[in-house]
Design a protein around this motif. Structure first.
Motif, PDB file in Angstrom:
ATOM      1  N   ARG B  82      27.451 -14.006   4.199  1.00 43.62           N
ATOM      2  CA  ARG B  82      28.233 -14.753   3.005  1.00 43.62           C
ATOM      3  C   ARG B  82      28.243 -13.572   2.729  1.00 43.62           C
ATOM      4  O   ARG B  82      29.522 -13.634   1.445  1.00 43.62           O
ATOM      5  N   GLY B  83      28.373 -11.973   2.497  1.00 49.47           N
ATOM      6  CA  GLY B  83      28.750 -11.470   1.592  1.00 49.47           C
ATOM      7  C   GLY B  83      27.985 -10.870   0.361  1.00 49.47           C
ATOM      8  O   GLY B  83      26.863 -11.501   0.199  1.00 49.47           O
ATOM      9  N   THR B  84      29.030 -10.434  -1.101  1.00 50.27           N
ATOM     10  CA  THR B  84      28.090 -11.022  -1.904  1.00 50.27           C
ATOM     11  C   THR B  84      27.759 -11.655  -2.860  1.00 50.27           C
ATOM     12  O   THR B  84      28.201 -12.730  -2.417  1.00 50.27           O
ATOM     13  N   GLN B  85      26.382 -12.063  -3.907  1.00 48.19           N
ATOM     14  CA  GLN B  85      26.045 -13.686  -4.216  1.00 48.19           C
ATOM     15  C   GLN B  85      26.144 -12.799  -5.305  1.00 48.19           C
ATOM     16  O   GLN B  85      25.506 -14.349  -5.909  1.00 48.19           O
ATOM     17  N   VAL B  86      25.558 -12.016  -6.361  1.00 49.16           N
ATOM     18  CA  VAL B  86      25.381 -12.081  -7.467  1.00 49.16           C
ATOM     19  C   VAL B  86      26.369 -13.464  -8.426  1.00 49.16           C
ATOM     20  O   VAL B  86      27.838 -13.070  -7.985  1.00 49.16           O
ATOM     21  N   GLY B  87      26.718 -13.839  -9.360  1.00 52.21           N
ATOM     22  CA  GLY B  87      27.173 -14.642  -9.986  1.00 52.21           C
ATOM     23  C   GLY B  87      27.955 -15.301  -9.430  1.00 52.21           C
ATOM     24  O   GLY B  87      27.595 -15.730  -8.482  1.00 52.21           O
ATOM     25  N   PHE B  88      29.191 -16.478 -10.001  1.00 45.27           N
ATOM     26  CA  PHE B  88      29.854 -16.496  -9.361  1.00 45.27           C
ATOM     27  C   PHE B  88      30.892 -16.096  -8.169  1.00 45.27           C
ATOM     28  O   PHE B  88      31.835 -15.306  -8.549  1.00 45.27           O
ATOM     29  N   LEU B  89      30.375 -16.592  -7.078  1.00 46.50           N
ATOM     30  CA  LEU B  89      30.944 -16.228  -6.217  1.00 46.50           C
ATOM     31  C   LEU B  89      30.793 -14.530  -5.771  1.00 46.50           C
ATOM     32  O   LEU B  89      31.567 -14.233  -5.001  1.00 46.50           O
ATOM     33  N   GLY B  90      30.250 -14.301  -6.100  1.00 47.25           N
ATOM     34  CA  GLY B  90      29.475 -13.016  -5.639  1.00 47.25           C
ATOM     35  C   GLY B  90      30.200 -11.746  -6.690  1.00 47.25           C
ATOM     36  O   GLY B  90      30.885 -10.589  -6.317  1.00 47.25           O
ATOM     37  N   LEU B  91      31.364 -12.451  -8.013  1.00 46.91           N
ATOM     38  CA  LEU B  91      32.224 -11.405  -8.666  1.00 46.91           C
ATOM     39  C   LEU B  91      31.814 -10.090  -9.195  1.00 46.91           C
ATOM     40  O   LEU B  91      31.827  -9.037  -9.910  1.00 46.91           O
ATOM     41  N   PHE B  92      29.923 -11.044  -9.445  1.00 46.83           N
ATOM     42  CA  PHE B  92      29.631 -10.102 -10.241  1.00 46.83           C
ATOM     43  C   PHE B  92      28.530  -9.079  -9.525  1.00 46.83           C
ATOM     44  O   PHE B  92      28.027  -7.392 -10.883  1.00 46.83           O
ATOM     45  N   GLN B  93      29.040  -9.044  -8.440  1.00 42.40           N
ATOM     46  CA  GLN B  93      27.289  -7.813  -7.813  1.00 42.40           C
ATOM     47  C   GLN B  93      28.297  -6.361  -7.850  1.00 42.40           C
ATOM     48  O   GLN B  93      27.634  -5.313  -7.797  1.00 42.40           O
ATOM     49  N   ASN B  94      29.532  -5.790  -8.215  1.00 44.33           N
ATOM     50  CA  ASN B  94      30.158  -4.838  -8.425  1.00 44.33           C
ATOM     51  C   ASN B  94      29.917  -4.503  -9.451  1.00 44.33           C
ATOM     52  O   ASN B  94      29.409  -3.236  -9.812  1.00 44.33           O
TER      53      ASN B  94
END
Lengths: 91, 361
Positions: B82-94
């Motif tokens: 699934r890739g990054t998961q943090v925040g909306f659509l994983g946008l906050f992971q970076n």
């Protein structure tokens, strides 16, 4: 009193160029000499900009500073040196 | 700096800010000279330059961060996860990862050459940010419009192997020196086809200025159509120049730990990583401006949005190539560069000169 800012910046960059050119000669480690050589070339490019020759300044960076890393390669490959605090370093 | 577009817009904001600051001096304290100094053209110009640079930096920075997100998400899908998961659509992971690198300990190994070790990441990030301000995103969104902007971008691009070698050598480690050597060999080798394929574009456009090149493409046709060979050569060379996966020999993690950045940790590593994606931003921006028509597109949305959409598509191609291919060897990469790409780039240059002499451009 008005200061001629162009003159001030010219003196700063000319001093920087001369200083790094002297360090090319007097630094001990070969890679450091070559690094200072790159900074000297960048200084020369800045002096070209002062003379109104931007194109030569760009070419100076593109050709000379780009070629410096080839010099580093030869410096690393053709000289023997010890890893500081370690044994012989062979590549 | 030209006085239009972004500069004009920011100048208004800076003037207003300075008037707000000068107001108490003029009306409450009665120091007219101090208030007058705040709104003098030199001070406002200086503030405008700083603000415009800040805006361009933040836009480039956010695009690079979004590139990382796009890469992690797409690679995740390509690898069936699934890739990054943090925040909306994983946008906050970076942003979380950036904060993590920021609060890590700064480790300087004992035996490194400390000055060069500290200087190398600074040089890398400075060069990358310099490229951000040289690449225009639209007819109004740019910081510097130089007559030979294309040449300046390549001059800055060609400085990278110097900083990489410096990082690799000063780390005082066999793996980093090997990684630095590989990086230098690869980057110098691929500079030749990349400059030759750009020369074809310059021949067709008759200018080294990004705005002129895009204007010619708007008048005639996107250069990808007459110069398809050059586009392919440029794409492959650009992937090699930004050290992405089929050509990521300098940091081949199975052989060289982490290549030339092995000894870097914490925020220095974060800066190096960010500079790599900013170089990816510059490479995809160059491809869009030189071959895909820049901000040329139907005018129902802003031209800047067109540039960014095309950049994300080009970077998506980079990610697809990364997901589909495996790493080549040193011998393969150098023979590809010198025996295949360089003759192709010369053929492409010949086609460009023939088109120019035939009078089509």
């Amino acid at each position: 009193m008005s200061i001629d800012w162009e003159m001030v910046f010219f003196i700063i960059f000319a001093g920087y160029t001369i200083g790094s050119a002297l360090l090319v000669v007097f630094a001990k480690e070969i890679v450091r000499n070559v690094t200072w050589l790159a900074f000297t070339f960048i200084g020369v490019a800045i002096l070209f900009i002062f003379l109104g020759a931007e194109y030569i300044a760009i070419i100076q960076i593109l050709v000379y500073v780009g070629a410096v890393c080839v010099l580093i390669l030869f410096g690393v490959m053709l000289t023997k040196r010890r890893l500081s605090g370690g044994g012989q370093c062979e590549f | 700096m030209d006085a239009n577009g972004l500069y004009q817009f920011v100048y208004g904001i800076a003037l207003w800010l300075m008037q707000v600051i000068a107001w108490p001096f003029n009306n409450l304290l009665g120091w007219e000279s101090v208030g007058g100094w705040f709104v003098s053209p030199g001070v406002v110009d200086f503030l405008t330059t700083l603000l415009a640079a800040l805006i361009v930096f933040f836009v480039g920075f956010l695009i690079s961060i979004t590139f990382i997100w796009q890469e992690r998400k797409t690679l995740g899908r390509l690898m069936d996860r699934r890739g990054t998961q943090v925040g909306f659509l994983g946008l906050f992971q970076n942003f979380a990862d950036g904060l993590k690198t920021f609060i890590k300990e700064h480790i300087i190994p004992d035996e490194v050459d400390k000055q060069l070790f500290n200087l190398a990441p600074v040089l890398l990030i400075a060069m990358s940010c310099l490229m951000m301000c040289l690449i225009p995103l639209g007819p109004a969104f740019y910081l510097a419009n130089l007559p030979a902007g294309l040449l300046v971008v390549f001059a800055v691009f060609s400085l990278a192997p110097f900083a990489i070698l410096m990082a690799g050598w000063s780390s005082n480690n066999k793996y980093t020196v090997m990684g630095g050597m590989r990086a230098a060999a690869q980057l110098i080798a691929y500079e030749v086809p990349i400059l030759l394929s750009v020369a074809a574009v310059v021949v067709l456009a008759g200018s080294l200025n990004f705005f002129d090149i895009v204007a010619v493409q708007q008048d005639t046709v996107w250069f990808i159509i007459p110069l398809i060979i050059g586009f392919i050569v440029f794409l492959i060379s650009a992937i090699a120049e930004v050290e992405r996966i089929p050509f990521d020999l300098p940091e081949a993690e199975a052989e060289l730990v982490e290549g030339w950045m092995t000894e870097y940790g914490g925020f220095r590593w974060g800066l190096i990583m960010l500079s790599e994606y900013v170089r990816g931003f510059a490479a995809s921006g160059l491809i869009v401006l030189l071959f895909l028509g820049g901000w040329d597109g139907p005018s129902f949305i802003w031209p800047e949005i067109w540039t960014m959409l095309k950049m994300f598509m080009v970077f998506g191609l980079f990610i697809w190539i990364r997901g589909a291919l495996f790493r080549v060897t040193t011998k393969q990469i150098l023979s590809l560069g010198w025996t295949k790409l360089m003759p192709l780039a010369l053929v492409n240059l010949g086609i460009a000169i023939a088109l120019k002499m035939g009078g089509w451009f």
